[in-house]
Design a protein around this motif. Sequence first.
Motif, PDB file in Angstrom:
ATOM      1  N   HIS A  73     -20.048  14.752  24.607  1.00 24.91           N
ATOM      2  CA  HIS A  73     -20.234  15.957  23.803  1.00 24.91           C
ATOM      3  C   HIS A  73     -21.427  16.792  24.258  1.00 24.91           C
ATOM      4  O   HIS A  73     -22.443  16.890  23.573  1.00 24.91           O
ATOM      5  N   ILE A  74     -21.319  17.414  25.415  1.00 23.36           N
ATOM      6  CA  ILE A  74     -22.358  18.326  25.883  1.00 23.36           C
ATOM      7  C   ILE A  74     -22.311  19.585  25.030  1.00 23.36           C
ATOM      8  O   ILE A  74     -21.330  20.322  25.043  1.00 23.36           O
ATOM      9  N   ARG A  75     -23.365  19.838  24.277  1.00 25.70           N
ATOM     10  CA  ARG A  75     -23.363  20.941  23.310  1.00 25.70           C
ATOM     11  C   ARG A  75     -24.180  22.123  23.835  1.00 25.70           C
ATOM     12  O   ARG A  75     -25.194  22.501  23.269  1.00 25.70           O
ATOM     13  N   TYR A  76     -23.690  22.696  24.926  1.00 23.83           N
ATOM     14  CA  TYR A  76     -24.320  23.886  25.497  1.00 23.83           C
ATOM     15  C   TYR A  76     -23.432  25.078  25.185  1.00 23.83           C
ATOM     16  O   TYR A  76     -22.301  25.167  25.669  1.00 23.83           O
ATOM     17  N   SER A  77     -23.922  25.975  24.358  1.00 22.96           N
ATOM     18  CA  SER A  77     -23.134  27.137  23.945  1.00 22.96           C
ATOM     19  C   SER A  77     -24.073  28.303  23.675  1.00 22.96           C
ATOM     20  O   SER A  77     -24.499  28.522  22.542  1.00 22.96           O
ATOM     21  N   PRO A  78     -24.416  29.081  24.727  1.00 21.40           N
ATOM     22  CA  PRO A  78     -25.346  30.205  24.552  1.00 21.40           C
ATOM     23  C   PRO A  78     -24.877  31.209  23.507  1.00 21.40           C
ATOM     24  O   PRO A  78     -25.699  31.811  22.803  1.00 21.40           O
ATOM     25  N   GLU A  79     -23.555  31.388  23.393  1.00 21.17           N
ATOM     26  CA  GLU A  79     -23.024  32.351  22.431  1.00 21.17           C
ATOM     27  C   GLU A  79     -23.351  31.956  20.989  1.00 21.17           C
ATOM     28  O   GLU A  79     -23.493  32.820  20.117  1.00 21.17           O
ATOM     29  N   GLN A  80     -23.457  30.661  20.733  1.00 24.42           N
ATOM     30  CA  GLN A  80     -23.734  30.173  19.387  1.00 24.42           C
ATOM     31  C   GLN A  80     -25.202  29.783  19.192  1.00 24.42           C
ATOM     32  O   GLN A  80     -25.555  29.152  18.203  1.00 24.42           O
ATOM     33  N   GLY A  81     -26.032  30.160  20.159  1.00 21.60           N
ATOM     34  CA  GLY A  81     -27.458  29.882  20.026  1.00 21.60           C
ATOM     35  C   GLY A  81     -27.877  28.504  20.488  1.00 21.60           C
ATOM     36  O   GLY A  81     -29.026  28.108  20.283  1.00 21.60           O
ATOM     37  N   ARG A  82     -26.949  27.764  21.104  1.00 18.99           N
ATOM     38  CA  ARG A  82     -27.305  26.435  21.628  1.00 18.99           C
ATOM     39  C   ARG A  82     -27.693  26.580  23.092  1.00 18.99           C
ATOM     40  O   ARG A  82     -26.893  27.030  23.910  1.00 18.99           O
ATOM     41  N   GLY A  83     -28.922  26.192  23.415  1.00 22.18           N
ATOM     42  CA  GLY A  83     -29.433  26.374  24.757  1.00 22.18           C
ATOM     43  C   GLY A  83     -29.142  25.206  25.675  1.00 22.18           C
ATOM     44  O   GLY A  83     -28.215  24.427  25.467  1.00 22.18           O
ATOM     45  N   LEU A  84     -29.982  25.075  26.697  1.00 26.87           N
ATOM     46  CA  LEU A  84     -29.776  24.078  27.746  1.00 26.87           C
ATOM     47  C   LEU A  84     -29.896  22.662  27.210  1.00 26.87           C
ATOM     48  O   LEU A  84     -30.732  22.370  26.356  1.00 26.87           O
ATOM     49  N   THR A  85     -29.069  21.788  27.752  1.00 24.70           N
ATOM     50  CA  THR A  85     -29.109  20.373  27.394  1.00 24.70           C
ATOM     51  C   THR A  85     -29.551  19.496  28.562  1.00 24.70           C
ATOM     52  O   THR A  85     -29.929  18.354  28.356  1.00 24.70           O
ATOM     53  N   SER A  86     -29.452  20.030  29.791  1.00 27.15           N
ATOM     54  CA  SER A  86     -29.706  19.247  30.999  1.00 27.15           C
ATOM     55  C   SER A  86     -28.846  17.982  30.974  1.00 27.15           C
ATOM     56  O   SER A  86     -27.679  18.044  30.591  1.00 27.15           O
ATOM     57  N   LEU A  87     -29.411  16.843  31.313  1.00 20.17           N
ATOM     58  CA  LEU A  87     -28.633  15.602  31.390  1.00 20.17           C
ATOM     59  C   LEU A  87     -28.651  14.820  30.083  1.00 20.17           C
ATOM     60  O   LEU A  87     -28.603  13.596  30.082  1.00 20.17           O
ATOM     61  N   THR A  88     -28.720  15.545  28.967  1.00 20.54           N
ATOM     62  CA  THR A  88     -28.683  14.932  27.642  1.00 20.54           C
ATOM     63  C   THR A  88     -27.525  15.545  26.858  1.00 20.54           C
ATOM     64  O   THR A  88     -27.016  16.600  27.242  1.00 20.54           O
ATOM     65  N   PRO A  89     -27.111  14.935  25.752  1.00 15.62           N
ATOM     66  CA  PRO A  89     -25.944  15.446  25.028  1.00 15.62           C
ATOM     67  C   PRO A  89     -26.156  16.805  24.364  1.00 15.62           C
ATOM     68  O   PRO A  89     -25.229  17.594  24.272  1.00 15.62           O
ATOM     69  N   GLU A  90     -27.361  17.080  23.878  1.00 21.48           N
ATOM     70  CA  GLU A  90     -27.573  18.314  23.139  1.00 21.48           C
ATOM     71  C   GLU A  90     -29.002  18.807  23.316  1.00 21.48           C
ATOM     72  O   GLU A  90     -29.884  18.056  23.766  1.00 21.48           O
ATOM     73  N   PRO A  91     -29.253  20.083  22.983  1.00 18.97           N
ATOM     74  CA  PRO A  91     -30.584  20.672  23.224  1.00 18.97           C
ATOM     75  C   PRO A  91     -31.737  19.899  22.610  1.00 18.97           C
ATOM     76  O   PRO A  91     -32.805  19.796  23.221  1.00 18.97           O
ATOM     77  N   ALA A  92     -31.548  19.366  21.409  1.00 17.29           N
ATOM     78  CA  ALA A  92     -32.650  18.655  20.742  1.00 17.29           C
ATOM     79  C   ALA A  92     -33.107  17.442  21.551  1.00 17.29           C
ATOM     80  O   ALA A  92     -34.305  17.135  21.614  1.00 17.29           O
TER      81      ALA A  92
END
Length: 309
Positions: A73-92
């Motif tokens: 579940h890579i949660r990278y979605s610039p349109e929805q305000g979710r930024g870079l995840t790099s090699l992790t599942p989500e921005p946080a």
Amino acid sequence: FSILFISLEDTPILKKQLGLLVAFLIYYTYKEYYKYFHIDTVYFALMTLVFGAIFQYIFPEIFGSFFENFINHIRYSPEQGRGLTSLTPEPAFFAASLMVISFILSTEKMKKIEPIGRYYFFQFIIIFFLLMTKSFVSIIFLVFILFHLFNIKKSLFIIITIFALTGLQEGNHRAAVIFNKIEAGNVFSDKSISHRVSNLYSAWYTITTSPLGYGSGSFKRIAFVAADSKPDFYLLEDDSAGVVVSSFSRLVVEMGLFFIVFLLYIYIFKHKGRVVPKLASFFMLLVTFPVVYPGIWILLYLSGDYEKK
């Protein structure tokens, strides 16, 4: 205790029962091998994350199609305000990894062997990519980093400058979304906020109804009971009340005051040194990360008098 204290009304999950034991092993491993930790290892970890983020930013589709085989579940979605995840599942998680690396680089051991210019250059890199995650918690992590690196006046000046230059209070940045909802008075309409608040309320409900906890595996059931006991407090739909986003809340529901006393011991009495890494560690445990997340226990160790050991 977390393994043996089982709720007879629920079906406990073994890997969650073992969470605190695994967390202790992570802490113990870092504690024992800290003296062998080399700065090149830290830089390698940092640059791996940075190059992963750059690749994701330039070639998002290629990155997603390749790394989805390794990352859930890579949660990278610039349109929805979710930024870079790099090699992790989500921005946080990317933001948390950067913060932990920043604190490790700030240890006396690392600073003694690192030229001051290069030290601040890599701290700048960390802060830059922290902002690129566009997560709300990254703003809080930024505050922790700055208050650890600088005094209060400098930290506040940098934070205000960053807000002024980057416009974090505007646009589709997650921080902007949260700030706008706070201003509009409907912050609980945001699911990420509602999940965390409902988790924390479940912990409070446990302390007031069963101070010694309900046993392993009981969180989901108690979360729904807590939600029913105060329906106006919740703006969640479906079965969202039972979603675990706070390890602290889950463990309080399951172990009650036993877990709170345990936390008081390790955070206040066992580690009496630096306040900021201690707060950062507890914050991660409180709002987002699983109890087995290594960064929680690395920061806790760094909050103690480790340099004297």
